[in-house]
Design a protein around this motif. Sequence first.
Motif, PDB file in Angstrom:
ATOM      1  N   MET A 156      34.668  -0.193 -41.930  1.00 26.61           N
ATOM      2  CA  MET A 156      33.982  -1.192 -42.755  1.00 26.61           C
ATOM      3  C   MET A 156      33.128  -2.054 -41.837  1.00 26.61           C
ATOM      4  SD  MET A 156      35.085  -0.453 -45.751  1.00 26.61           S
ATOM      5  CE  MET A 156      34.382  -1.773 -46.672  1.00 26.61           C
ATOM      6  N   LYS A 157      31.874  -2.256 -42.224  1.00 25.46           N
ATOM      7  CA  LYS A 157      30.950  -3.091 -41.464  1.00 25.46           C
ATOM      8  C   LYS A 157      30.362  -4.149 -42.397  1.00 25.46           C
ATOM      9  CE  LYS A 157      29.715   0.615 -38.284  1.00 25.46           C
ATOM     10  NZ  LYS A 157      28.631   1.430 -37.724  1.00 25.46           N
ATOM     11  N   PRO A 158      31.128  -5.203 -42.662  1.00 25.05           N
ATOM     12  CA  PRO A 158      30.639  -6.226 -43.589  1.00 25.05           C
ATOM     13  C   PRO A 158      29.491  -7.032 -42.988  1.00 25.05           C
ATOM     14  CG  PRO A 158      32.709  -6.930 -42.606  1.00 25.05           C
ATOM     15  CD  PRO A 158      32.467  -5.515 -42.147  1.00 25.05           C
ATOM     16  N   SER A 159      28.649  -7.557 -43.872  1.00 23.14           N
ATOM     17  CA  SER A 159      27.564  -8.425 -43.411  1.00 23.14           C
ATOM     18  C   SER A 159      28.081  -9.832 -43.107  1.00 23.14           C
ATOM     19  CB  SER A 159      26.439  -8.463 -44.435  1.00 23.14           C
ATOM     20  OG  SER A 159      26.943  -8.709 -45.719  1.00 23.14           O
ATOM     21  N   GLY A 160      29.124 -10.245 -43.793  1.00 21.48           N
ATOM     22  CA  GLY A 160      29.748 -11.536 -43.545  1.00 21.48           C
ATOM     23  C   GLY A 160      31.255 -11.406 -43.634  1.00 21.48           C
ATOM     24  N   TRP A 161      31.981 -12.262 -42.939  1.00 20.46           N
ATOM     25  CA  TRP A 161      33.437 -12.130 -42.916  1.00 20.46           C
ATOM     26  C   TRP A 161      34.108 -13.419 -42.469  1.00 20.46           C
ATOM     27  CZ3 TRP A 161      35.374 -12.945 -38.023  1.00 20.46           C
ATOM     28  CH2 TRP A 161      34.461 -12.795 -36.973  1.00 20.46           C
ATOM     29  N   ILE A 162      35.375 -13.529 -42.823  1.00 24.21           N
ATOM     30  CA  ILE A 162      36.261 -14.622 -42.399  1.00 24.21           C
ATOM     31  C   ILE A 162      37.627 -13.999 -42.144  1.00 24.21           C
ATOM     32  CG2 ILE A 162      37.433 -16.741 -43.126  1.00 24.21           C
ATOM     33  CD1 ILE A 162      35.068 -17.340 -44.944  1.00 24.21           C
ATOM     34  N   VAL A 163      38.267 -14.383 -41.048  1.00 23.44           N
ATOM     35  CA  VAL A 163      39.648 -13.969 -40.794  1.00 23.44           C
ATOM     36  C   VAL A 163      40.555 -15.077 -41.307  1.00 23.44           C
ATOM     37  CG1 VAL A 163      41.380 -13.496 -39.010  1.00 23.44           C
ATOM     38  CG2 VAL A 163      39.086 -12.505 -38.829  1.00 23.44           C
ATOM     39  N   ILE A 164      41.575 -14.686 -42.054  1.00 17.37           N
ATOM     40  CA  ILE A 164      42.506 -15.670 -42.604  1.00 17.37           C
ATOM     41  C   ILE A 164      43.954 -15.281 -42.284  1.00 17.37           C
ATOM     42  CG2 ILE A 164      41.010 -16.485 -44.451  1.00 17.37           C
ATOM     43  CD1 ILE A 164      42.436 -14.619 -46.380  1.00 17.37           C
ATOM     44  N   ARG A 165      44.786 -16.318 -42.170  1.00 18.85           N
ATOM     45  CA  ARG A 165      46.235 -16.118 -42.058  1.00 18.85           C
ATOM     46  C   ARG A 165      46.834 -16.610 -43.381  1.00 18.85           C
ATOM     47  NH1 ARG A 165      48.512 -18.190 -36.974  1.00 18.85           N
ATOM     48  NH2 ARG A 165      47.616 -20.137 -37.672  1.00 18.85           N
ATOM     49  N   ILE A 166      47.544 -15.726 -44.044  1.00 16.91           N
ATOM     50  CA  ILE A 166      48.181 -16.052 -45.314  1.00 16.91           C
ATOM     51  C   ILE A 166      49.675 -16.205 -45.055  1.00 16.91           C
ATOM     52  CG2 ILE A 166      48.651 -15.256 -47.658  1.00 16.91           C
ATOM     53  CD1 ILE A 166      46.027 -13.623 -47.456  1.00 16.91           C
ATOM     54  N   SER A 167      50.195 -17.398 -45.345  1.00 22.03           N
ATOM     55  CA  SER A 167      51.606 -17.702 -45.095  1.00 22.03           C
ATOM     56  C   SER A 167      52.304 -18.008 -46.406  1.00 22.03           C
ATOM     57  CB  SER A 167      51.738 -18.900 -44.143  1.00 22.03           C
ATOM     58  OG  SER A 167      51.049 -18.655 -42.936  1.00 22.03           O
ATOM     59  N   PRO A 168      53.099 -17.056 -46.906  1.00 20.56           N
ATOM     60  CA  PRO A 168      53.847 -17.315 -48.141  1.00 20.56           C
ATOM     61  C   PRO A 168      55.014 -18.267 -47.859  1.00 20.56           C
ATOM     62  CG  PRO A 168      54.402 -15.152 -47.274  1.00 20.56           C
ATOM     63  CD  PRO A 168      53.335 -15.712 -46.378  1.00 20.56           C
ATOM     64  N   PRO A 169      55.584 -18.860 -48.904  1.00 23.99           N
ATOM     65  CA  PRO A 169      56.720 -19.763 -48.696  1.00 23.99           C
ATOM     66  C   PRO A 169      57.897 -19.074 -47.996  1.00 23.99           C
ATOM     67  CG  PRO A 169      55.912 -19.948 -50.941  1.00 23.99           C
ATOM     68  CD  PRO A 169      55.192 -18.803 -50.308  1.00 23.99           C
ATOM     69  N   LYS A 170      58.080 -17.784 -48.268  1.00 28.59           N
ATOM     70  CA  LYS A 170      59.153 -17.008 -47.628  1.00 28.59           C
ATOM     71  C   LYS A 170      58.532 -15.732 -47.080  1.00 28.59           C
ATOM     72  CE  LYS A 170      62.766 -18.697 -50.676  1.00 28.59           C
ATOM     73  NZ  LYS A 170      63.806 -18.355 -51.626  1.00 28.59           N
ATOM     74  N   GLY A 171      58.996 -15.318 -45.934  1.00 29.79           N
ATOM     75  CA  GLY A 171      58.474 -14.087 -45.345  1.00 29.79           C
ATOM     76  C   GLY A 171      57.424 -14.363 -44.286  1.00 29.79           C
ATOM     77  N   PRO A 172      57.020 -13.311 -43.593  1.00 24.81           N
ATOM     78  CA  PRO A 172      56.084 -13.484 -42.480  1.00 24.81           C
ATOM     79  C   PRO A 172      54.649 -13.703 -42.958  1.00 24.81           C
ATOM     80  CG  PRO A 172      56.569 -11.159 -42.781  1.00 24.81           C
ATOM     81  CD  PRO A 172      57.457 -11.924 -43.739  1.00 24.81           C
ATOM     82  N   ALA A 173      53.882 -14.362 -42.102  1.00 29.23           N
ATOM     83  CA  ALA A 173      52.450 -14.528 -42.354  1.00 29.23           C
ATOM     84  C   ALA A 173      51.757 -13.196 -42.108  1.00 29.23           C
ATOM     85  CB  ALA A 173      51.880 -15.598 -41.430  1.00 29.23           C
ATOM     86  N   ILE A 174      50.611 -13.018 -42.740  1.00 26.03           N
ATOM     87  CA  ILE A 174      49.809 -11.813 -42.549  1.00 26.03           C
ATOM     88  C   ILE A 174      48.359 -12.239 -42.305  1.00 26.03           C
ATOM     89  CG2 ILE A 174      49.397 -11.480 -45.019  1.00 26.03           C
ATOM     90  CD1 ILE A 174      49.618  -8.415 -44.427  1.00 26.03           C
ATOM     91  N   PHE A 175      47.696 -11.526 -41.419  1.00 23.02           N
ATOM     92  CA  PHE A 175      46.290 -11.781 -41.101  1.00 23.02           C
ATOM     93  C   PHE A 175      45.426 -10.778 -41.849  1.00 23.02           C
ATOM     94  CE2 PHE A 175      48.802 -13.310 -37.597  1.00 23.02           C
ATOM     95  CZ  PHE A 175      48.224 -14.534 -37.293  1.00 23.02           C
ATOM     96  N   LYS A 176      44.371 -11.265 -42.489  1.00 23.84           N
ATOM     97  CA  LYS A 176      43.487 -10.402 -43.279  1.00 23.84           C
ATOM     98  C   LYS A 176      42.032 -10.754 -43.009  1.00 23.84           C
ATOM     99  CE  LYS A 176      46.601  -9.581 -47.176  1.00 23.84           C
ATOM    100  NZ  LYS A 176      46.418  -8.355 -47.938  1.00 23.84           N
ATOM    101  N   VAL A 177      41.157  -9.827 -43.383  1.00 24.66           N
ATOM    102  CA  VAL A 177      39.721 -10.062 -43.328  1.00 24.66           C
ATOM    103  C   VAL A 177      39.220 -10.192 -44.762  1.00 24.66           C
ATOM    104  CG1 VAL A 177      37.468  -9.148 -42.650  1.00 24.66           C
ATOM    105  CG2 VAL A 177      39.479  -8.672 -41.230  1.00 24.66           C
ATOM    106  N   PHE A 178      38.572 -11.310 -45.059  1.00 19.00           N
ATOM    107  CA  PHE A 178      37.831 -11.436 -46.313  1.00 19.00           C
ATOM    108  C   PHE A 178      36.384 -11.163 -45.951  1.00 19.00           C
ATOM    109  CE2 PHE A 178      35.285 -13.464 -49.512  1.00 19.00           C
ATOM    110  CZ  PHE A 178      35.928 -13.098 -50.683  1.00 19.00           C
ATOM    111  N   SER A 179      35.794 -10.154 -46.591  1.00 22.91           N
ATOM    112  CA  SER A 179      34.457  -9.741 -46.179  1.00 22.91           C
ATOM    113  C   SER A 179      33.485  -9.707 -47.353  1.00 22.91           C
ATOM    114  CB  SER A 179      34.513  -8.376 -45.496  1.00 22.91           C
ATOM    115  OG  SER A 179      35.159  -7.430 -46.312  1.00 22.91           O
ATOM    116  N   SER A 180      32.217  -9.843 -46.992  1.00 16.10           N
ATOM    117  CA  SER A 180      31.125  -9.896 -47.943  1.00 16.10           C
ATOM    118  C   SER A 180      30.117  -8.807 -47.584  1.00 16.10           C
ATOM    119  CB  SER A 180      30.465 -11.280 -47.832  1.00 16.10           C
ATOM    120  OG  SER A 180      29.307 -11.391 -48.604  1.00 16.10           O
ATOM    121  N   PHE A 181      29.607  -8.143 -48.617  1.00  8.40           N
ATOM    122  CA  PHE A 181      28.603  -7.093 -48.439  1.00  8.40           C
ATOM    123  C   PHE A 181      27.385  -7.497 -49.274  1.00  8.40           C
ATOM    124  CE2 PHE A 181      32.765  -5.459 -47.734  1.00  8.40           C
ATOM    125  CZ  PHE A 181      32.633  -4.692 -46.602  1.00  8.40           C
TER     126      PHE A 181
END
Length: 106
Positions: free
Chosen positions: A3-28
Amino acid sequence: MIMKPSGWIVIRISPPKGPAIFKVFSSFVLEESWRLSSGTYDMSELSDKGGHFEWPQASGTVYHLYKDGENDLSSYAESVFNKIIHDCEIEGVTVEVIPLCPRDNS
C-alpha cells in the motif's frame, strides 16, 4: 500487497483492557478513499528507507509511508478519522497519534 497511500497517520489504539495496537490510517486522494491497517502490537518492524518508511502489518500488507505524506489526509479522510476518534472516546478507547517524522519548528 503493498500500500502506498498519499497521506497517512500512525496511531496507537489502547482499549480499556488488553494490549495497545499500532495502526496506519491512510488516505488515497485519487480514489478519495481511506483505509485502516490491520496493525501490529509493536513498531519493531518499521524501517526507515530514506524517503519513506516500510511497515509490515499483521495481515501481511506492507505500507510504504512516504515522509511528505504524514498528516496529509484528504478532507474526506480527515472527517472519517475524526469520527473514528470520537467513537473510540465514547467506548473508552484511547487513540494517540504517533509522529514518525521530525517536526520543523522554524
